[in-house]
Design a protein around this motif. Structure first.
Motif, PDB file in Angstrom:
ATOM      1  N   VAL A  78      46.507  12.864-102.622  1.00 54.30           N
ATOM      2  CA  VAL A  78      45.749  11.628-102.430  1.00 54.30           C
ATOM      3  C   VAL A  78      44.532  11.924-101.556  1.00 54.30           C
ATOM      4  CG1 VAL A  78      47.759  10.120-102.669  1.00 54.30           C
ATOM      5  CG2 VAL A  78      47.130  10.976-100.401  1.00 54.30           C
ATOM      6  N   LYS A  79      43.600  10.976-101.509  1.00 52.73           N
ATOM      7  CA  LYS A  79      42.448  11.134-100.630  1.00 52.73           C
ATOM      8  C   LYS A  79      42.911  11.125 -99.171  1.00 52.73           C
ATOM      9  CE  LYS A  79      38.472   9.364-101.647  1.00 52.73           C
ATOM     10  NZ  LYS A  79      37.360   8.440-101.989  1.00 52.73           N
ATOM     11  N   ALA A  80      42.138  11.783 -98.319  1.00 56.56           N
ATOM     12  CA  ALA A  80      42.547  11.965 -96.927  1.00 56.56           C
ATOM     13  C   ALA A  80      42.757  10.645 -96.191  1.00 56.56           C
ATOM     14  CB  ALA A  80      41.517  12.812 -96.194  1.00 56.56           C
ATOM     15  N   SER A 151      51.300  21.604-105.700  1.00 57.63           N
ATOM     16  CA  SER A 151      51.074  21.481-104.260  1.00 57.63           C
ATOM     17  C   SER A 151      49.961  22.388-103.763  1.00 57.63           C
ATOM     18  CB  SER A 151      52.378  21.784-103.501  1.00 57.63           C
ATOM     19  OG  SER A 151      52.909  23.038-103.889  1.00 57.63           O
ATOM     20  N   ASP A 152      49.757  23.534-104.399  1.00 52.99           N
ATOM     21  CA  ASP A 152      48.714  24.451-103.953  1.00 52.99           C
ATOM     22  C   ASP A 152      47.310  23.947-104.287  1.00 52.99           C
ATOM     23  OD1 ASP A 152      49.790  25.179-106.656  1.00 52.99           O
ATOM     24  OD2 ASP A 152      48.000  26.420-106.692  1.00 52.99           O
ATOM     25  N   ASN A 158      40.678  21.382-100.821  1.00 52.18           N
ATOM     26  CA  ASN A 158      40.196  21.201 -99.457  1.00 52.18           C
ATOM     27  C   ASN A 158      39.370  22.387 -98.975  1.00 52.18           C
ATOM     28  OD1 ASN A 158      40.874  18.627 -98.615  1.00 52.18           O
ATOM     29  ND2 ASN A 158      42.922  19.197 -97.952  1.00 52.18           N
ATOM     30  N   LYS A 159      39.632  23.556 -99.543  1.00 54.82           N
ATOM     31  CA  LYS A 159      38.823  24.727 -99.178  1.00 54.82           C
ATOM     32  C   LYS A 159      37.386  24.536 -99.663  1.00 54.82           C
ATOM     33  CE  LYS A 159      39.270  29.765 -99.018  1.00 54.82           C
ATOM     34  NZ  LYS A 159      39.607  29.835 -97.593  1.00 54.82           N
ATOM     35  N   GLN A 160      37.243  23.869-100.820  1.00 50.31           N
ATOM     36  CA  GLN A 160      35.912  23.608-101.368  1.00 50.31           C
ATOM     37  C   GLN A 160      35.296  22.336-100.779  1.00 50.31           C
ATOM     38  OE1 GLN A 160      34.927  26.122-103.315  1.00 50.31           O
ATOM     39  NE2 GLN A 160      36.992  26.923-103.028  1.00 50.31           N
ATOM     40  N   GLY A 163      38.811  18.698 -95.775  1.00 51.40           N
ATOM     41  CA  GLY A 163      39.346  17.447 -95.274  1.00 51.40           C
ATOM     42  C   GLY A 163      39.299  16.281 -96.229  1.00 51.40           C
ATOM     43  N   SER A 164      39.161  16.548 -97.523  1.00 45.48           N
ATOM     44  CA  SER A 164      38.974  15.446 -98.471  1.00 45.48           C
ATOM     45  C   SER A 164      40.279  14.905 -99.050  1.00 45.48           C
ATOM     46  CB  SER A 164      38.050  15.871 -99.615  1.00 45.48           C
ATOM     47  OG  SER A 164      38.567  17.007-100.270  1.00 45.48           O
ATOM     48  N   VAL A 165      41.307  15.738 -99.143  1.00 38.85           N
ATOM     49  CA  VAL A 165      42.570  15.287 -99.721  1.00 38.85           C
ATOM     50  C   VAL A 165      43.744  15.743 -98.861  1.00 38.85           C
ATOM     51  CG1 VAL A 165      41.663  15.306-102.089  1.00 38.85           C
ATOM     52  CG2 VAL A 165      42.827  17.341-101.200  1.00 38.85           C
ATOM     53  N   LYS A 166      44.905  15.183 -99.154  1.00 41.30           N
ATOM     54  CA  LYS A 166      46.134  15.565 -98.465  1.00 41.30           C
ATOM     55  C   LYS A 166      47.305  15.327 -99.406  1.00 41.30           C
ATOM     56  CE  LYS A 166      46.830  10.956 -96.458  1.00 41.30           C
ATOM     57  NZ  LYS A 166      46.933  10.155 -95.213  1.00 41.30           N
TER      58      LYS A 166
END
Length: 220
Positions: A78-80, A151-152, A158-160, A163-166
């Protein structure tokens, strides 16, 4: 996934493929094929192997061999800033969720919808898409509430896009993930297994895991 800058494949699987190929004394090239078309492409001779977050599941072992290199699972991304929490897939009742066509997540969602329907509860509104890139686009544009993927993939995205998703909760299942080959190509399968053992022994495997912050996915 494709790099947004170069439009070339990149990611954990791509790095594993390159390391395995180097251990074999060859180079790897990649084709971008929709997930549900991977096995047909392999069977048609359009590629020699599959490496695409491909779970080693019993039904797949009926048609391909696996040389495993990680442990991954299906999770809700989902989004962060989302307040959506997931304990079971039934918690997604009435939600609009992206999922890859032909993936384990799609099968789990179908099973969950059967249960929800029998209970008289709203089903999950599935948005089935051919690629993870499209799923993340839908998520970023607020067109879906979440993406039921591997899950990966959250760590990669987020590496690209820091902090955008979780993850909305723990993985709902876990499977070994491997390089798939045709049973008739036993020699290639054994070569891949030997190459994976080689990159584990020489430290390249751990280096790749660390690069992508995937240490928890290690298969020993």
């Amino acid at each position: 996934m494709l790099s947004p800058e170069t439009q070339k494949p990149e990611g954990f699987d791509i790095d594993i493929a390159a390391a395995v190929a180097k251990a074999l004394g060859v180079t790897s090239t990649h084709k971008n094929i929709s997930f549900d078309g991977l096995v047909p492409a392999l069977q048609a001779g359009q590629c020699d192997a599959i490496i695409s977050g491909f779970y080693d599941k019993p039904d797949r072992r009926k048609v391909v061999d696996f040389a495993n290199y990680a442990i991954t699972g299906t999770a809700l991304i989902v989004k962060a800033d989302s307040d959506l929490k997931l304990k079971t897939l039934a918690d997604l009742s009435g939600r609009k969720i992206a999922v890859g066509i032909g993936t384990a997540g799609e099968g789990l969602m179908q099973e969950t919808n059967s249960i929800l329907k029998a209970e008289g509860r709203p089903e999950i509104m599935a948005v089935a898409l051919p690629t993870s890139a499209e799923a993340f686009q839908q998520l970023a544009a607020n067109l879906v509430d979440g993406y039921l993927g591997s899950s990966d993939q959250a760590a990669y995205y987020n590496k690209q896009n820091p902090g955008s998703v979780k993850l909305a909760g723990p993985a709902v299942n876990q499977f070994p993930t491997g390089i798939a080959t045709l049973p008739s190509n036993r020699e290639l399968h054994e070569a891949f297994e030997a190459a994976i053992a080689k990159i584990k022994a020489n430290g390249e495997y751990d280096r790749i895991l660390k690069t992508w912050s995937f240490e928890d996915l290690a298969l020993r």
